[in-house]
Scaffold this active site. Sequence first.
Site, PDB file in Angstrom:
ATOM      1  N   GLU A  15       0.806  -1.220   0.000  1.00 25.86           N
ATOM      2  CA  GLU A  15       0.000   0.000   0.000  1.00 25.86           C
ATOM      3  C   GLU A  15       0.844   1.277   0.000  1.00 25.86           C
ATOM      4  O   GLU A  15       0.428   2.291  -0.560  1.00 25.86           O
ATOM      5  CB  GLU A  15      -0.944   0.001   1.208  1.00 25.86           C
ATOM      6  N   MET A  70      24.629   8.112   2.132  1.00 29.94           N
ATOM      7  CA  MET A  70      24.567   9.392   2.829  1.00 29.94           C
ATOM      8  C   MET A  70      24.799   9.205   4.325  1.00 29.94           C
ATOM      9  O   MET A  70      25.430  10.051   4.977  1.00 29.94           O
ATOM     10  CB  MET A  70      23.223  10.073   2.577  1.00 29.94           C
ATOM     11  N   LYS A  74     -17.799  -0.367   5.261  1.00 26.02           N
ATOM     12  CA  LYS A  74     -18.234  -1.371   4.295  1.00 26.02           C
ATOM     13  C   LYS A  74     -19.744  -1.320   4.051  1.00 26.02           C
ATOM     14  O   LYS A  74     -20.199  -1.512   2.911  1.00 26.02           O
ATOM     15  CB  LYS A  74     -17.827  -2.773   4.773  1.00 26.02           C
ATOM     16  N   PHE A 106     -12.257  -6.759  13.584  1.00 19.11           N
ATOM     17  CA  PHE A 106     -11.158  -7.275  12.766  1.00 19.11           C
ATOM     18  C   PHE A 106     -10.758  -6.242  11.708  1.00 19.11           C
ATOM     19  O   PHE A 106     -11.595  -5.729  10.987  1.00 19.11           O
ATOM     20  CB  PHE A 106     -11.579  -8.585  12.094  1.00 19.11           C
ATOM     21  N   GLN A 107      -9.460  -5.965  11.632  1.00 16.02           N
ATOM     22  CA  GLN A 107      -8.879  -4.995  10.700  1.00 16.02           C
ATOM     23  C   GLN A 107      -9.495  -3.606  10.842  1.00 16.02           C
ATOM     24  O   GLN A 107      -9.657  -2.865   9.878  1.00 16.02           O
ATOM     25  CB  GLN A 107      -8.971  -5.487   9.247  1.00 16.02           C
TER      26      GLN A 107
END
Length: 600
Positions: free
Chosen positions: A62, A496, A174, A124-125
């Site tokens: 993502e 760096m 949802k 959940f999630q």
Amino acid sequence: MSATQAHAPAATEHRSGAEVVLRALKDQGVDVIFGYPGGAVLPIYDALFQQNAIRHILVRHEQAAVHAAEGYARSTGKVGVVLVTSGPGATNAVTGLVDALMDSIPVVCLTGQVPTHLIGNDAFQEADTTGITRPATKHNYLVKRSEDLASTIHDAFYVAKSGRPGPVVVDLPKDILIKAAPYTEAPSQEEPHRSYRPRTEPDRNTVLEAVRMLKRAERPVVYTGGGVINSGPEASRLLGEFVRLTGMPCTSTLMGLGAFPSSDPLFLGMLGMHGTVEANLAMHGCDVMLNLGARFDDRVTGRLDAFSPGSKKIHADIDPSSINKNVKVDVAIVGDAGRIIAALIEAWKADETPVAKEAQSGWWKNIHEWRGRDCLRYVQSGSIIKPQHAVHRLFELTKEDGRDTFISTEVGQHQMWAAQYFGFEKPNRWMTSGGLGTMGYGLPAAMGVQIAHPDALCIDIAGEASILMNIQEMGTLAQYRLPVKVFILNNEYMGMVRQWQELLHGGRYSESYSDALPDFVKLAEAFHAKGLRAETADQLDGVIREMLAHPGPVIADICVAKDENCFPMIPSGAAHNEMILGPDSDGNARAVTDEGKVLV
């Protein structure tokens, strides 16, 4: 019947929330979404399956979805769109969102959320996406009513692209995506927003004051930033007209490269920590500074109490909160960069005050002396490839190739060498993570650019450490047959970090050496790409030509000098006239004094 009424769905029409989302995206001109599916957004993915107007690009992470959308947005001027699921899908996107926020990139990120009745139950999630992303975005929304869905999507696009651009999150439960929802047409462009109305037209009197100040200047400098790029190609064209009209020297931040052609003799090169001697000393010694679309970032200003001492400062920016935030200025112009430059041109032509030509001639004499030091000079000798030479040869050979070339980078030494040695003549061809400095940015950004410009040459100039941050996106390149070229400057160190450890921490190289790197040629082949390697200087041009000629994705592993440092360098907390230059022919470090002379 009005056009709005003609296209509004009938009251009896059943349209799911997911279908409303896609229709709103289509009406906003969206043609591609970068995303990754999950349970909370499956209704949108089901709706995507049943239409052909919007293309979906399946990324492998993502964070990469947001960077790809950034690359798409920066190279096109359009809003990039991201679709991720709830919980970890949303939290994985946060780094990309902050990156877009820091660099003012317009992105709309649609995140899934658990059904409204489960919000707050640790389902959940579930994650508090709006809470988490509040400091990571320009604005965010949680849609709790179906009747608000379409208008919220339209609002998100308006906020993302208006004023100072930035990322916007729309959190979508949802059940809102499943239930029927009415469709609301996007407001007309002429209709003012109910609350957010950024100022784009500059105040005429303030512009006149700025021009009077510039006309009297004996040592002027124009300092441009990413705001000129964000304003659109016309702003860059106007910048060129203004600089040539006035004859003033022009420099640029990292984010502003390409707004003014790098080959123009009025261009001093990049400003700041790894900028040129002529740009930094001009900034230090100027008597009037015109800042167009830059935010006085610390990597540009150095030590604030020593930044451009004694100069009059003019700051032009669309974001009023950026003005007087880091540096106090004498004249503030709020508005769109392109419109400000157009107003400056008009006012300059109308003001008959003579310019201090004799004084400015002496100013240019000083600049030519500083430029004569050739601070980016390097010597390519022997078989070991200098990283500067690798980037310079890439630049020269892409010019021979003739295609429209877009460059992205990861973050580190290679990023600065790309900025120093790859000349940018046009805007929107340079994609790099400036404000946040996000390792792993370059590959997915190049992927987004390639989607937007399928016939262009898209190259990610990378380091061997940064490229591993999002290397999984090689799978996306393979799936969509995207011919992105990855040009790795491989010195086996986090370059760096190693440089700072050498110069500022007594050479104690703590955890900066990569002791177990993959074979990048074999890794490329594992991802269905072509792998190439250059180990000596005489192999370099052949590898670059083969990379450019190959029709598919390529990883070119360029083995460069392990201990090369990136100069010039203004150490953290130093001023513009306290630069460290590259070593002389005897290997001794050089520094610049207050008078701009080089000390050995």
